[in-house]
Design an enzyme around this catalytic site. Structure first.
Site, mmCIF file in Angstrom:
data_model
loop_
_atom_site.group_PDB
_atom_site.id
_atom_site.type_symbol
_atom_site.label_atom_id
_atom_site.label_comp_id
_atom_site.label_asym_id
_atom_site.label_seq_id
_atom_site.Cartn_x
_atom_site.Cartn_y
_atom_site.Cartn_z
ATOM 1 N N LYS A 56 0.989 -1.231 -0.128
ATOM 2 C CA LYS A 56 -0.084 0.108 -0.014
ATOM 3 C C LYS A 56 0.840 1.253 0.076
ATOM 4 O O LYS A 56 1.650 1.349 0.959
ATOM 5 C CB LYS A 56 -0.809 0.101 1.363
ATOM 6 N N LYS A 83 -10.175 13.088 7.735
ATOM 7 C CA LYS A 83 -9.741 12.715 9.083
ATOM 8 C C LYS A 83 -9.496 13.873 10.008
ATOM 9 O O LYS A 83 -9.326 14.905 9.475
ATOM 10 C CB LYS A 83 -8.594 12.142 9.105
ATOM 11 N N ARG A 136 -7.471 -0.569 0.937
ATOM 12 C CA ARG A 136 -8.184 -1.888 0.192
ATOM 13 C C ARG A 136 -8.339 -1.663 -1.336
ATOM 14 O O ARG A 136 -8.162 -2.464 -1.850
ATOM 15 C CB ARG A 136 -9.140 -2.127 1.038
#
Ligand code: BES
Ligand code: MN
Ligand code: ZN
Length: 511
Positions: A269, A281, A355
């Site tokens: 990643k 965030k 992901r």
């Protein structure tokens, strides 16, 4: 740092500082300590009798020798209980010694092969662990900090003292070489992860991979945005869409076993900054998100290490690089995207971006006929909730590959812990309007993320390593960070490089 081997007895080596080991329970000197003590007139024995020196793991006592032996100082390092002695004991001891030398501006020092002749740890492993402990322990990220005068000179040379036994010397030489390669690769991964996100962009990851590949004669392809579009890698494109730094997929190839068609694929990643995207965030959580490319950094380091060690294996390293930002071009919650293997995904949160980029990378590895796949990713906060900062989470579809990763964790000190991946967890990832969702609610977040990844590996043996808790030590965690890992320091740890290098050897049956 210059590391050399000298075949000489500890009582004869000429050095500003000589490290020797001592065990806690038996108080036996490990590796030449007794001979040194005899020459010093029993002063170490006296310190032991006075309980000044206890042999507790990583305890350090420095004494001056007043010319009784050529070594100016002796540094006695505790090795803990004899029965618990492992390579990690040596790695830790070597790190505390190296750091002490650094603090005292001792630029050259020597060490015996700590714990030589202890059951279970071969001379090659001891030498390798000494080098790793020293080079990893002394690491600092200094690219943007001007040297200041108070810091003084750096440790520039380490001599490993080895008995006059050619078998041990050859083994030690091999261990030194391996330790240098593995530490160099780990520190490369650390440099990338510690680098600020305005420097370490997807393009910078690609350039680093290319320069490693060029130096070592490896294959390296970079799929830029046009190429990603042509190939319909819709997930990497979606995650990278909000950033002025375009995403890319980097493919590194090392062919150490040209006559074999087996390939070990490592997928990382590489989110060079994770703002969360439109699901932004909060500030505190964003503060460490330059490290969100630590998996990719470790893959680059791993490929470099395998090539430098000339391992007889074929390796493919995939770097899934993007910056997760907000803009009018950014992907949105509720978007439906199509990944490389054709699966459609409903975006529940733009902050579950790791992901997504991995989905395209994993599908590409499968298409390229990878024999096994291991991915490394700072994937979920949930994994940190589960395991803290002490162990990476591992999940997969193949018991024997999982066992190899667990064995590698023991060998390298990069601890892992297995989490289940029962199909029932998949319920949480179902979407009404697409093949999958990218989020599955709060519970079991590390597992549902791995379940998502599993949809892209087909039946290729695969292990996912969630390094969210282990990839870096944040300032906030530092007070709680266990003191037994002196070869890690604040910032990136480079976790995954040494782990995968061990896994690939086991997988290929290399000694
Ligand atoms: N990069 C983060 C995971 C992370 C969190 C790594 C903290 C290191 C420290 C990842 O992209 C993320 O944001 N995950 C979300 C997933 C959620 C939206 C399903 C998380 O863990 O909160
Ligand atoms: Mn995120
Ligand atoms: Zn992330």
């Amino acid at each position: 740092m210059n590391i050399s081997l000298q075949q000489v007895s500890a009582t004869e080596v000429s050095t500003p500082l000589l490290a020797i080991g001592i065990f806690e329970d038996t108080l036996a000197g490990a590796g030449d300590a007794a001979a040194v003590d005899a020459q010093l007139g029993g002063v170490i024995g006296q310190l032991v009798a006075d309980k000044e020196v206890t042999g507790k793991q990583n305890e350090l006592t420095v004494i001056h020798t007043h010319g009784k032996i050529p070594a100016q100082r002796v540094c006695i390092v505790g090795l803990g209980k004899q029965a618990n002695f492992t390579t990690d004991t040596v790695r830790q001891a070597a790190a505390v010694v190296a750091k002490r030398a650094g603090e005292k501006h001792i630029t050259q020092y020597a060490t015996v092969l700590l714990g030589l002749d202890q059951a279970g740890v071969a001379p090659e492993e001891i030498a390798c662990a000494i080098v790793e402990g020293a080079l990893l322990g002394l690491y600092k990220y200094e690219r943007f900090k001007k040297p200041n005068d108070e810091e003084g000179a750096k440790v520039g040379s380490l001599t490993i003292v080895c008995p006059k036994n050619s078998g041990v010397a050859d083994a030690a030489r091999r261990g030194i070489g391996r330790g240098e390669v593995l530490s160099g690769a780990t520190n490369l991964a650390r440099d990338l992860s510690n680098g600020p996100p305005n420097l370490v962009t997807p393009a910078y990851l690609a350039e680093t991979a290319q320069s490693v590949a060029q130096r070592l004669g490896l294959g390296c392809e970079v799929f830029d945005v046009d190429e990603l579009r042509r190939r319909k890698m819709g997930a990497i494109l979606a995650v990278g869409a909000g950033s002025v730094h375009p995403p890319c997929l980097v493919v590194m190839r090392y062919q150490g076993a040209p006559s074999s068609d087996k390939v070990f694929a490592a997928v990382g990643k590489g989110i060079t900054f994770d703002s969360g995207g439109l699901d932004i965030k909060p500030g505190d959580s964003m503060l460490t998100m330059k490290h969100d490319m630590s998996g990719a950094a470790a893959v680059i380091g791993f490929v470099q290490a395998v090539a430098e060690l000339k391992l007889p294996v074929n390796v493919m390293g995939l770097i899934c690089a993007a910056e997760n930002m907000l803009s009018e071009n950014a992907y949105r919650p509720s978007d439906i995207i199509t990944t490389y293997n054709g699966k459609t995904i409903e975006i529940g949160s733009t902050d579950a971006e790791g992901r997504l980029v991995l989905a395209d990378g994993l599908a590409y590895a499968v298409e390229q006929k990878a024999s096994v796949i291991v991915d490394l990713a700072t994937l979920t906060g949930a994994c940190i909730v589960a395991l803290g900062t002490i162990a990476s989470g591992v999940l997969g579809n193949n018991d024997s590959l999982l066992s190899q990763v667990e064995k590698a964790a023991q060998e390298t000190g990069e601890r892992v812990w297995r989490l289940p991946l029962w199909k029932e967890y998949g319920e949480q990832m179902k979407s009404e309007i697409a093949d999958l969702k990218n989020v599955g609610g709060r519970w079991g977040g590390a597992i549902t993320a791995a379940y998502f990844l599993q949809q892209f590996v087909g039946d290729v043996p695969w292990v996912h390593v969630d390094i969210a808790g282990t990839a870096y030590i944040s300032p906030a965690d530092q007070p709680y960070y266990p003191k037994d890992r002196p070869y890690l320091s604040h910032g990136a740890t480079g976790v995954g490089v040494r782990l995968l290098a061990d896994v690939v050897k086991q997988w290929a049956g290399v000694k």
